[in-house]
Write an enzyme that holds these catalytic residues in place. Structure first.
Site, short mmCIF file in Angstrom:
data_model
loop_
_atom_site.label_atom_id
_atom_site.label_comp_id
_atom_site.label_asym_id
_atom_site.label_seq_id
_atom_site.Cartn_x
_atom_site.Cartn_y
_atom_site.Cartn_z
N SER A 132 39.39 41.47 32.70
CA SER A 132 40.74 41.18 33.18
C SER A 132 41.68 41.09 31.99
CB SER A 132 40.74 39.88 33.95
OG SER A 132 39.75 39.91 34.95
N SER A 133 42.97 41.10 32.29
CA SER A 133 43.98 41.05 31.25
C SER A 133 44.36 39.60 30.93
CB SER A 133 45.22 41.81 31.71
OG SER A 133 45.89 41.05 32.69
N ASP B 156 46.11 39.14 42.42
CA ASP B 156 46.35 37.74 42.05
C ASP B 156 46.62 37.47 40.56
OD1 ASP B 156 43.71 38.29 41.49
OD2 ASP B 156 42.86 36.66 42.67
N CYS C 234 40.40 33.79 41.42
CA CYS C 234 39.28 34.72 41.64
C CYS C 234 37.97 34.00 41.95
CB CYS C 234 39.00 35.56 40.39
SG CYS C 234 40.43 36.28 39.61
N ASP D 202 37.06 38.13 45.55
CA ASP D 202 37.08 39.59 45.62
C ASP D 202 36.40 40.11 46.87
OD1 ASP D 202 38.05 39.10 43.13
OD2 ASP D 202 36.50 40.15 42.02
N HIS E 175 43.35 44.09 42.16
CA HIS E 175 43.50 42.73 42.68
C HIS E 175 44.91 42.20 42.40
CE1 HIS E 175 38.89 42.57 42.14
NE2 HIS E 175 39.25 43.27 43.20
N ARG F 51 54.84 43.99 35.74
CA ARG F 51 54.41 44.71 36.95
C ARG F 51 55.35 44.29 38.08
NH1 ARG F 51 48.19 42.48 36.56
NH2 ARG F 51 47.80 43.11 34.41
N ASP G 2 39.10 45.67 48.49
CA ASP G 2 38.54 44.43 47.95
C ASP G 2 39.39 43.30 48.52
OD1 ASP G 2 36.84 45.97 46.38
OD2 ASP G 2 37.40 45.01 44.49
N1 ARG Z 1 43.92 43.07 37.53
C1 ARG Z 1 43.98 41.74 37.03
C2 ARG Z 1 44.40 41.72 35.58
O1 ARG Z 1 43.60 41.86 34.72
C3 ARG Z 1 42.71 40.98 37.21
C4 ARG Z 1 42.59 40.46 38.59
C5 ARG Z 1 41.47 39.54 38.71
N2 ARG Z 1 41.43 39.04 40.03
C6 ARG Z 1 40.35 38.86 40.75
N3 ARG Z 1 40.47 38.39 41.97
N4 ARG Z 1 39.15 39.16 40.29
O2 ARG Z 1 45.54 41.56 35.29
#
Ligand code: ARG
Length: 388
Positions: free
Chosen positions: A317-318, A266, A370, A127, A264, A283, A215
């Site tokens: 995160s998801s 990724d 991450c 990040d 983010h 998405r 980020d």
């Molecule tokens: N937005 C993402 C999700 O929950 C989490 C991304 C986490 N990535 C990171 N580099 N911290 O789907």
């Protein structure tokens, strides 16, 4: 002269990563053979205190709403055990691994513009640190609780600076993060999901264009091309800064309607090897943004569904951390061990899948991508999109 790392953990003395190997900072993409990486730590991991950007990020139904403070000792120990094991696995494969020196994230911080009661983590170097070629940029970050996160990585960056004469250490402009950097609509206690989806689809994100914000984990590197998610953590000015900072790159701003919390890239848009990208099916990259990949013969595949219906407790995160894979080389990929569907998909695509247990560390900042940041991948800066 060959220099030894001051920060390798106790397992440095294996034959695959002799302590005498010289340091080289260089990484142009997400898939070339990985030779040296930083893996985060869970020490002092926190649930951050309320701040303007935070409501926007914590899902309505999350068990983290209204809670903040230190995470439990046991959960920290468990996350660290998994991060240590992951580091050892990478070292056994001949990859050099460095670890941060965690600052005390439990401390309150103040700048002339804001105060917050605690901080966050150094579990997710991805990040904060953006490696492009021989340069590592400390991102501006966009949450107050993450303002000082770079300090946990400074000893490493200082060491690289001494050890590699070609290394460029850059800090992007530190933002002020006053209330003017955030849209007040997002301060609301509850925002229903349809409203969130409508807002994010029309790029009405929590961060304003008051100042440069990004980020590092919003950037995906494809050699000459940088694909950057415009969302909650990176604004258009942040993307413009990257564009001006890298005049020989092409910087593409992308966004992913369908993500109510665009933070983010990724877990959303993940290149696996030249010509192949996984895209989160909820998405989808909009058609007009797909054309560029299509005319250069890049395949965008829908990622397999996650194996879990819910993230682990107290996790930001998801479930799509399933997609948060770490590519070791164009034929080898680390996938979280319980993410069997993602593993099967990558196996069918002809990759060697290395299972890595990490789920209990997810709450500290994310998954396998991450919790790492590239220092060195083999290879050079190539143009993978000759048809521009
Ligand atoms: N937005 C993402 C999700 O929950 C989490 C991304 C986490 N990535 C990171 N580099 N911290 O789907």
């Amino acid at each position: 002269m060959a220099l030894q790392s001051l920060h390798d953990g106790p397992v440095t003395m294996n034959t695959a990563t002799p302590m005498t190997r010289a340091i080289k900072v260089s990484s142009w993409n997400e898939w070339d053979p990985l030779r040296h990486v930083i893996v985060g730590k869970a020490d002092h991991g926190q649930i951050p205190a309320p701040e303007p950007a935070l409501n926007a990020k914590v899902p309505e139904e999350s068990d983290m709403r209204g809670r903040w403070g230190r995470r439990s000792k046991d959960s920290i120990a468990r996350a660290n055990e998994l991060l240590d094991e992951f580091s050892a696995l990478l070292r056994r494969r001949g990859i050099r691994v460095d670890r941060p020196d965690p600052i005390d994230h439990n401390l309150a911080i103040a700048t002339p513009d804001f105060t917050v009661a605690n901080q966050f983590t150094c579990m997710a170097p991805r990040d904060v640190l953006l490696t492009i070629g021989n340069e590592i940029i400390e991102a501006t970050m966009s949450y107050r609780c993450r303002w000082f996160e770079y300090l946990s990585y400074r000893p490493l960056l200082e060491h690289y600076f001494e050890a590699d004469r070609g290394f460029r250490h850059v800090a992007a402009p530190k933002p002020r993060l006053t209330d003017r950097s955030y849209r007040p609509d997002y301060f609301a206690d509850r925002i229903d999901e349809p409203t969130r989806l409508e807002w994010t689809a029309r790029k009405h994100f929590v961060t304003t264009e008051q100042e440069i914000l990004f980020d590092a984990a919003d950037v995906t590197r494809f050699g000459r091309d940088l694909v950057v998610q415009h969302g909650f953590t990176t604004n258009a000015k942040g993307i413009d800064w990257l564009r001006r900072h890298f005049p020989s790159h092409r910087v593409h701003a992308v966004n992913f309607p369908g993500d109510p919390y665009p933070i983010h890239i990724d877990c959303t848009f993940v290149p696996i090897r030249p010509g192949l990208i996984l895209n989160n099916p909820l998405r989808r990259l909009p058609d007009e943004q797909r054309a560029f990949f299509a005319r250069n013969d890049w395949l965008i595949l829908e990622a397999a569904p996650p194996a879990h219906n819910e993230p682990p407790p107290l996790c930001y995160s998801s479930v799509w951390l399933s997609m948060n894979v770490l590519v070791l080389d164009p034929k080898t990929v680390c996938v979280e061990a319980s993410e069997v569907r993602q593993a099967e998909q990558l196996d069918r695509l002809g990759l060697e899948v290395v299972p890595v247990e990490l789920r209990d560390a997810y709450p500290f900042g994310g998954g396998l991508h991450c919790c790492t940041a590239d220092v060195w991948r083999e290879g050079t800066c190539e143009d993978y999109f000759p048809r521009g």
